[in-house]
Design an enzyme around this catalytic site. Structure first.
Site, PDB file in Angstrom:
ATOM      1  N   HIS A 101       0.845  -1.217   0.136  1.00  0.00           N
ATOM      2  CA  HIS A 101      -0.161   0.115  -0.390  1.00  0.00           C
ATOM      3  C   HIS A 101       1.218   1.180   0.127  1.00  0.00           C
ATOM      4  O   HIS A 101       0.314   2.535   0.245  1.00  0.00           O
ATOM      5  CB  HIS A 101      -0.708   0.291   1.045  1.00  0.00           C
ATOM      6  CG  HIS A 101      -1.852  -0.733   1.960  1.00  0.00           C
ATOM      7  ND1 HIS A 101      -2.882  -1.021   0.204  1.00  0.00           N
ATOM      8  CD2 HIS A 101      -2.783  -1.811   2.808  1.00  0.00           C
ATOM      9  CE1 HIS A 101      -3.673  -2.880   0.485  1.00  0.00           C
ATOM     10  NE2 HIS A 101      -3.753  -2.249   1.787  1.00  0.00           N
ATOM     11  N   TYR A 131     -11.133  -0.119 -10.002  1.00  0.00           N
ATOM     12  CA  TYR A 131     -11.825  -0.961  -9.243  1.00  0.00           C
ATOM     13  C   TYR A 131     -13.626  -1.287 -10.091  1.00  0.00           C
ATOM     14  O   TYR A 131     -13.912  -2.476 -11.055  1.00  0.00           O
ATOM     15  CB  TYR A 131     -12.451  -0.500  -7.970  1.00  0.00           C
ATOM     16  CG  TYR A 131     -13.736  -1.208  -7.001  1.00  0.00           C
ATOM     17  CD1 TYR A 131     -12.551  -2.164  -6.230  1.00  0.00           C
ATOM     18  CD2 TYR A 131     -14.917  -0.889  -7.444  1.00  0.00           C
ATOM     19  CE1 TYR A 131     -14.360  -3.064  -5.680  1.00  0.00           C
ATOM     20  CE2 TYR A 131     -15.863  -1.904  -6.577  1.00  0.00           C
ATOM     21  CZ  TYR A 131     -14.972  -2.963  -5.983  1.00  0.00           C
ATOM     22  OH  TYR A 131     -15.754  -3.108  -5.020  1.00  0.00           O
ATOM     23  N   ARG A 183     -17.110  -6.840   2.522  1.00  0.00           N
ATOM     24  CA  ARG A 183     -18.054  -6.066   2.518  1.00  0.00           C
ATOM     25  C   ARG A 183     -19.117  -6.153   1.804  1.00  0.00           C
ATOM     26  O   ARG A 183     -20.019  -7.331   1.826  1.00  0.00           O
ATOM     27  CB  ARG A 183     -17.930  -4.888   3.168  1.00  0.00           C
ATOM     28  CG  ARG A 183     -18.756  -4.037   4.428  1.00  0.00           C
ATOM     29  CD  ARG A 183     -17.522  -2.346   4.351  1.00  0.00           C
ATOM     30  NE  ARG A 183     -18.098  -1.427   3.375  1.00  0.00           N
ATOM     31  CZ  ARG A 183     -18.713  -1.025   2.799  1.00  0.00           C
ATOM     32  NH1 ARG A 183     -20.239  -0.930   3.732  1.00  0.00           N
ATOM     33  NH2 ARG A 183     -19.461  -0.203   1.556  1.00  0.00           N
ATOM     34  N   GLY A 215     -18.463  -4.187  -1.433  1.00  0.00           N
ATOM     35  CA  GLY A 215     -18.274  -4.902  -3.371  1.00  0.00           C
ATOM     36  C   GLY A 215     -18.915  -4.670  -3.713  1.00  0.00           C
ATOM     37  O   GLY A 215     -18.949  -4.531  -5.279  1.00  0.00           O
TER      38      GLY A 215
HETATM   39  S1  PPS Z   1      -7.228  -3.235   1.815  1.00  0.00           S
HETATM   40  O1  PPS Z   1      -7.497  -4.172   3.262  1.00  0.00           O
HETATM   41  O2  PPS Z   1      -7.036  -2.005   1.953  1.00  0.00           O
HETATM   42  O3  PPS Z   1      -6.297  -4.725   0.799  1.00  0.00           O
HETATM   43  O4  PPS Z   1      -8.563  -3.533   1.709  1.00  0.00           O
HETATM   44  P1  PPS Z   1      -9.110  -3.987  -0.028  1.00  0.00           P
HETATM   45  O5  PPS Z   1      -8.871  -5.719  -0.695  1.00  0.00           O
HETATM   46  O6  PPS Z   1      -8.557  -3.028  -1.194  1.00  0.00           O
HETATM   47  O7  PPS Z   1     -10.288  -3.114  -0.574  1.00  0.00           O
HETATM   48  C1  PPS Z   1     -11.639  -4.275  -0.212  1.00  0.00           C
HETATM   49  C2  PPS Z   1     -12.564  -3.661  -0.755  1.00  0.00           C
HETATM   50  O8  PPS Z   1     -13.235  -4.465  -1.985  1.00  0.00           O
HETATM   51  C3  PPS Z   1     -13.828  -5.412  -2.058  1.00  0.00           C
HETATM   52  N1  PPS Z   1     -14.261  -6.137  -2.744  1.00  0.00           N
HETATM   53  C4  PPS Z   1     -14.219  -6.542  -4.072  1.00  0.00           C
HETATM   54  N2  PPS Z   1     -15.353  -5.944  -4.325  1.00  0.00           N
HETATM   55  C5  PPS Z   1     -15.315  -6.503  -6.030  1.00  0.00           C
HETATM   56  N3  PPS Z   1     -15.107  -7.798  -6.187  1.00  0.00           N
HETATM   57  C6  PPS Z   1     -14.433  -8.661  -5.025  1.00  0.00           C
HETATM   58  N4  PPS Z   1     -14.496 -10.561  -5.545  1.00  0.00           N
HETATM   59  C7  PPS Z   1     -13.848  -7.886  -3.735  1.00  0.00           C
HETATM   60  N5  PPS Z   1     -13.486  -8.697  -2.868  1.00  0.00           N
HETATM   61  C8  PPS Z   1     -13.580  -7.289  -1.962  1.00  0.00           C
HETATM   62  C9  PPS Z   1     -13.939  -5.093   0.086  1.00  0.00           C
HETATM   63  O9  PPS Z   1     -15.924  -5.630  -0.009  1.00  0.00           O
HETATM   64  C10 PPS Z   1     -13.848  -3.898  -0.194  1.00  0.00           C
HETATM   65  O10 PPS Z   1     -15.041  -2.714  -0.819  1.00  0.00           O
HETATM   66  P2  PPS Z   1     -16.333  -1.784   0.649  1.00  0.00           P
HETATM   67  O11 PPS Z   1     -16.873  -1.061  -0.316  1.00  0.00           O
HETATM   68  O12 PPS Z   1     -15.858  -1.833   1.457  1.00  0.00           O
HETATM   69  O13 PPS Z   1     -17.163  -3.242   0.412  1.00  0.00           O
END
Ligand code: PPS
Length: 302
Positions: free
Chosen positions: A118, A203, A259, A261
């Site tokens: 990060h 994203y 959470r 996504g």
């Molecule tokens: S971290 O802890 O900084 O590494 O977080 P990071 O993994 O970068 O981001 C977390 C958010 O990504 C969502 N997420 C996903 N979105 C779409 N598809 C998939 N497969 C997926 N996996 C993780 C996750 O839910 C977090 O977003 P939010 O908005 O909180 O749901």
């Protein structure tokens, strides 16, 4: 991909230790930027610059909450599909989590190694640039990033609880959150957009067309997938599929890392004034930039 169980246990131990810290002690500043004490203390950041990169390291970089975990799943599945489960060494999810002792394991690990971070691009160890390591960068619109980070602060023991939505909003906008100011991060990548070893994706574009993203990512890392395999990767790394599997992959933190996504959850959190403040900040920092255009702010944030 393999992950040393002892290092996995280390992360769990650090989470447990962090739960004993007061909120005030969870973050500290290094060169003006906040970092989580329990995951990357100063002793780690001081040795980070000595990292010996390799050209065939597979690197994934992201500002917090922009989709790192998702892309890690995508990369792992692409590699497994394209190489028939060829083993890639994954030491710890983020390079800044490595202590001096962990670095010995990292230095001796067989190629290809997975490397995540990060860290701000200017603080990524310079050898990753000189060795021409391929870096996949995932960015996300600032409003959803802020919302995701707010919930992460409230549910991750290594971070202090957000005192309130309004307080966290102000902290994010001023860069007083772990890993610093979102806009500084984006602007630093703007300068590296033409580096052939850097691939920047968002994203939102991945969400809109996962299959095309998967094809682009495979090509970038020189891996070949059939169309069937592209579909396999897309299905296996959908939010629902990864969330369903999260008890196995992330144990008790599964529901925290997966959470909602979705794109646009900011609409459930921002006041009109906060939305305007973010719009103004976006314009101030990113109007007229190529990455500003790539983030497609008007479509996703207005
Ligand atoms: S971290 O802890 O900084 O590494 O977080 P990071 O993994 O970068 O981001 C977390 C958010 O990504 C969502 N997420 C996903 N979105 C779409 N598809 C998939 N497969 C997926 N996996 C993780 C996750 O839910 C977090 O977003 P939010 O908005 O909180 O749901």
């Amino acid at each position: 991909m393999t992950t040393s169980q002892s290092l996995r246990d280390q992360i769990a131990a650090r989470h447990n230790k962090a739960a004993e810290l007061s909120d005030e002690d969870k973050l500290y500043r290094y060169n003006g930027v906040l970092y989580p004490e329990m995951m990357c203390p100063e002793s780690h950041l001081k040795v980070l610059g000595d990292t010996k990169a390799r050209p065939d390291d597979i690197m994934l970089v992201a500002y917090p909450k922009c989709g790192f975990t998702w892309m890690l799943g995508v990369l792992k599945t692409i590699i497994a599909e394209a190489t028939g489960n060829k083993v890639v060494t994954e030491i710890l999810p983020l390079i800044e989590f490595l202590s001096r002792e962990d670095f010995k394991i990292f230095d001796e690990a067989p190629s290809p190694r997975f490397v995540g971070t990060h860290m701000h691009p200017d603080n990524i160890p310079v050898s990753f640039y000189t060795k021409k390591t391929k870096m996949l960068v995932i960015l996300r619109n600032p409003k959803d990033t802020l919302v995701s980070y707010y919930h992460f602060y409230n549910n991750n023991p290594v971070l202090p609880s957000a005192k309130s939505w309004d307080t966290f909003f102000s902290q994010f906008m001023s860069g007083n959150v772990a890993y610093g100011l979102y806009f500084d991060y984006i602007l630093a990548w703007e300068k590296k957009m033409d580096d052939p070893n850097v691939k920047i994706i968002t994203y939102e574009e991945l969400k809109q067309d996962p299959s095309q993203g998967i094809r682009d990512i495979s090509t970038f890392f020189g891996l070949t997938l059939t169309e069937d395999q592209v579909q396999q990767v897309a299905e296996g790394t959908s939010f629902d599929a990864m969330k369903k599997n999260s008890a196995k992959t992330h144990a008790t933190m599964g529901s925290v890392f997966f959470r909602k996504g979705m794109v646009g959850d900011w609409k459930n959190h921002f006041t009109p004034e906060q939305s305007q403040e973010m719009d103004d900040a976006f314009n101030k920092h990113l109007a007229g930039t190529r990455l500003g255009a790539k983030l497609n702010y008007q479509q996703y944030c207005q």
